[in-house]
Design a protein around this motif. Structure first.
Motif, PDB file in Angstrom:
ATOM      1  N   GLY A  24      -8.429 -13.656  -9.172  1.00  0.00           N
ATOM      2  CA  GLY A  24      -7.632 -12.943 -10.159  1.00  0.00           C
ATOM      3  C   GLY A  24      -7.780 -11.439 -10.125  1.00  0.00           C
ATOM      4  N   ARG A  25      -8.412 -10.905  -9.080  1.00  0.00           N
ATOM      5  CA  ARG A  25      -8.616  -9.457  -8.987  1.00  0.00           C
ATOM      6  C   ARG A  25      -7.496  -8.800  -8.175  1.00  0.00           C
ATOM      7  NH1 ARG A  25     -12.853  -8.379  -6.056  1.00  0.00           N
ATOM      8  NH2 ARG A  25     -13.476 -10.480  -5.414  1.00  0.00           N
ATOM      9  N   VAL A  26      -6.263  -9.148  -8.512  1.00  0.00           N
ATOM     10  CA  VAL A  26      -5.112  -8.638  -7.762  1.00  0.00           C
ATOM     11  C   VAL A  26      -4.985  -7.128  -7.919  1.00  0.00           C
ATOM     12  CG1 VAL A  26      -2.600  -8.727  -7.531  1.00  0.00           C
ATOM     13  CG2 VAL A  26      -3.893 -10.835  -7.920  1.00  0.00           C
ATOM     14  N   ASN A  27      -5.197  -6.618  -9.121  1.00  0.00           N
ATOM     15  CA  ASN A  27      -5.083  -5.172  -9.335  1.00  0.00           C
ATOM     16  C   ASN A  27      -6.078  -4.401  -8.479  1.00  0.00           C
ATOM     17  OD1 ASN A  27      -2.953  -5.277 -11.154  1.00  0.00           O
ATOM     18  ND2 ASN A  27      -4.301  -5.482 -12.931  1.00  0.00           N
ATOM     19  N   ASP A  28      -7.275  -4.950  -8.302  1.00  0.00           N
ATOM     20  CA  ASP A  28      -8.261  -4.294  -7.439  1.00  0.00           C
ATOM     21  C   ASP A  28      -7.764  -4.243  -5.998  1.00  0.00           C
ATOM     22  OD1 ASP A  28      -9.877  -4.078  -9.646  1.00  0.00           O
ATOM     23  OD2 ASP A  28     -11.160  -5.785  -9.126  1.00  0.00           O
ATOM     24  N   VAL A  29      -7.168  -5.345  -5.549  1.00  0.00           N
ATOM     25  CA  VAL A  29      -6.648  -5.410  -4.181  1.00  0.00           C
ATOM     26  C   VAL A  29      -5.532  -4.392  -3.985  1.00  0.00           C
ATOM     27  CG1 VAL A  29      -5.345  -6.848  -2.559  1.00  0.00           C
ATOM     28  CG2 VAL A  29      -7.293  -7.812  -3.801  1.00  0.00           C
ATOM     29  N   LEU A  30      -4.623  -4.296  -4.954  1.00  0.00           N
ATOM     30  CA  LEU A  30      -3.477  -3.395  -4.817  1.00  0.00           C
ATOM     31  C   LEU A  30      -3.883  -1.934  -4.962  1.00  0.00           C
ATOM     32  CD1 LEU A  30      -0.720  -5.339  -6.792  1.00  0.00           C
ATOM     33  CD2 LEU A  30      -1.331  -5.488  -4.372  1.00  0.00           C
ATOM     34  N   ALA A  31      -4.954  -1.672  -5.709  1.00  0.00           N
ATOM     35  CA  ALA A  31      -5.396  -0.292  -5.915  1.00  0.00           C
ATOM     36  C   ALA A  31      -6.179   0.241  -4.720  1.00  0.00           C
ATOM     37  CB  ALA A  31      -6.252  -0.201  -7.177  1.00  0.00           C
ATOM     38  N   ALA A  32      -6.791  -0.649  -3.951  1.00  0.00           N
ATOM     39  CA  ALA A  32      -7.604  -0.230  -2.808  1.00  0.00           C
ATOM     40  C   ALA A  32      -6.717   0.051  -1.595  1.00  0.00           C
ATOM     41  CB  ALA A  32      -8.621  -1.319  -2.474  1.00  0.00           C
ATOM     42  N   ALA A  33      -7.283   0.766  -0.622  1.00  0.00           N
ATOM     43  CA  ALA A  33      -6.558   0.983   0.635  1.00  0.00           C
ATOM     44  C   ALA A  33      -6.303  -0.373   1.283  1.00  0.00           C
ATOM     45  CB  ALA A  33      -7.387   1.860   1.567  1.00  0.00           C
ATOM     46  N   PRO A  34      -5.057  -0.638   1.696  1.00  0.00           N
ATOM     47  CA  PRO A  34      -4.745  -1.967   2.237  1.00  0.00           C
ATOM     48  C   PRO A  34      -5.505  -2.255   3.526  1.00  0.00           C
ATOM     49  CG  PRO A  34      -2.898  -0.453   2.543  1.00  0.00           C
ATOM     50  CD  PRO A  34      -3.884   0.249   1.680  1.00  0.00           C
ATOM     51  N   VAL A  35      -6.097  -3.440   3.589  1.00  0.00           N
ATOM     52  CA  VAL A  35      -6.797  -3.883   4.796  1.00  0.00           C
ATOM     53  C   VAL A  35      -6.307  -5.277   5.159  1.00  0.00           C
ATOM     54  CG1 VAL A  35      -8.866  -2.505   4.347  1.00  0.00           C
ATOM     55  CG2 VAL A  35      -8.728  -4.839   3.462  1.00  0.00           C
ATOM     56  N   ALA A  36      -6.393  -5.596   6.446  1.00  0.00           N
ATOM     57  CA  ALA A  36      -6.049  -6.936   6.937  1.00  0.00           C
ATOM     58  C   ALA A  36      -4.655  -7.369   6.489  1.00  0.00           C
ATOM     59  CB  ALA A  36      -7.099  -7.948   6.478  1.00  0.00           C
ATOM     60  N   VAL A  37      -3.730  -6.412   6.439  1.00  0.00           N
ATOM     61  CA  VAL A  37      -2.395  -6.687   5.907  1.00  0.00           C
ATOM     62  C   VAL A  37      -1.687  -7.784   6.700  1.00  0.00           C
ATOM     63  CG1 VAL A  37      -0.092  -5.714   5.595  1.00  0.00           C
ATOM     64  CG2 VAL A  37      -2.108  -4.406   4.901  1.00  0.00           C
ATOM     65  N   GLY A  38      -1.702  -7.664   8.028  1.00  0.00           N
ATOM     66  CA  GLY A  38      -1.009  -8.653   8.850  1.00  0.00           C
ATOM     67  C   GLY A  38      -1.575 -10.048   8.677  1.00  0.00           C
TER      68      GLY A  38
END
Length: 237
Positions: free
Chosen positions: A197-211
C-alpha cells in the motif's frame, strides 16, 4: 420516466447511426452502464467533448425504449486539460480505461473500482510517471484477490534469494524454481512497496525498474483477464 443521476468515467464510445454514440460509463452507483448520447457527433452538440473517453462527469440519464439509457446532461467534474494534450498521458489513460471496463460489472455497484479509476486519472493529470499505471494494475489485482507472494519462493516456500516472478503461479521464485520473468532486486522492492500500500512512496521516488515492473503488471493483468490488452506497452512510458 424517472431520471438517473450519477458520477461516471467514460471508458469507451462507439458510433451509432449518423450522429449518435453509445457511451460506456463506469459509474459510482451503478457499475458499468451503456447509454446513447444523441447528436453528440454533430457540430455544435451540447455535449461537446464532455463524453470523450477518459472524461469524468456528472451525468443525468433516463430510460429509453431499448435497454440503453439516454444521456440528457453531462457536466465535467475534472477537466484533465494537461492529459488531453499529452500523448504519453493519453496512452496511460487508454490502458487504465481498458482494464477498468473489463473489471467492471453491468449494473453492479463497485465504488472501489470507480474511485481507484478516478484516482489514477487524477494522478496521470497531476503527477504523471511511468509507474502510475503499473501500480494501478497491481492494486486492482490485489483487490480482486490476485496478489503476489513476494517474501519467499511461491514454488518451494523457501526464503531464498528471489530472482524471477511468474504471474501464472502467483509470485516470486528462487533461482532453483525460476520459470517466470527475471526479477531484479529493485523491481522486487517496488512490487513489495505497492503490495503493502505504499504507492505514494513509489510514485514520489525516482522511478526504478520501470520496464520490469511494467511487464509484470501487464502480464499479470492479461493472465487475470484471460485476454491481451489492446494498449500494450502503455504500462510504463
Amino acid at each position: 420516466m424517472p431520471l438517473i443521476r450519477d458520477s461516471a468515467v467514460v471508458v469507451r464510445t462507439h458510433k451509432l447511426g449518423e450522429a449518435d454514440r453509445i457511451i460506456v460509463l463506469l459509474t459510482e452507483g451503478r457499475g458499468r452502464i451503456r447509454a446513447v448520447a444523441k447528436g453528440v457527433r454533430r457540430t455544435g452538440s451540447k455535449f461537446g467533448s464532455r463524453l470523450d473517453p477518459g472524461s469524468h462527469v456528472a451525468v443525468q440519464l433516463h430510460e429509453g425504449r431499448s435497454e440503453l439509457l439516454i444521456v440528457t446532461q453531462a457536466e465535467r467534474i475534472d477537466t484533465f486539460s494537461a492529459t488531453r494534450s499529452d500523448l504519453d498521458r493519453l496512452a496511460a489513460v487508454a490502458a487504465t480505461l481498458e482494464v477498468a471496463e473489463q473489471l467492471a460489472t453491468d449494473g453492479g455497484r463497485d465504488q472501489p473500482l470507480y474511485r481507484k479509476t478516478v484516482g489514477v486519472l487524477r494522478t496521470i493529470e497531476q503527477r504523471p510517471g511511468p509507474l502510475v499505471v503499473p501500480a494501478f494494475f497491481l492494486r486492482l489485482l490485489q483487490a480482486d484477490g490476485v496478489g503476489f507472494e513476494l517474501t519467499r519462493c511461491v514454488s518451494c516456500g523457501e526464503a531464498a534469494e528471489l530472482v524471477a516472478i511468474d504471474p501464472s503461479v502467483g509470485g516470486a521464485q528462487c533461482r532453483s524454481c525460476a520459470t517466470g520473468m527475471a526479477l531484479s532486486a529493485d523491481a522486487l522492492a517496488v512490487l513489495r512497496a505497492v503490495s503493502e500500500g505504499r504507492v505514494n512512496d513509489v510514485l514520489a521516488a525516482a522511478p526504478v525498474a520501470v520496464g520490469e515492473v511494467g511487464r509484470v503488471a501487464q502480464v499479470a493483468m492479461e493472465t487475470h483477464l484471460e485476454r491481451r490488452l489492446r494498449v500494450p506497452g502503455a504500462t510504463g512510458w
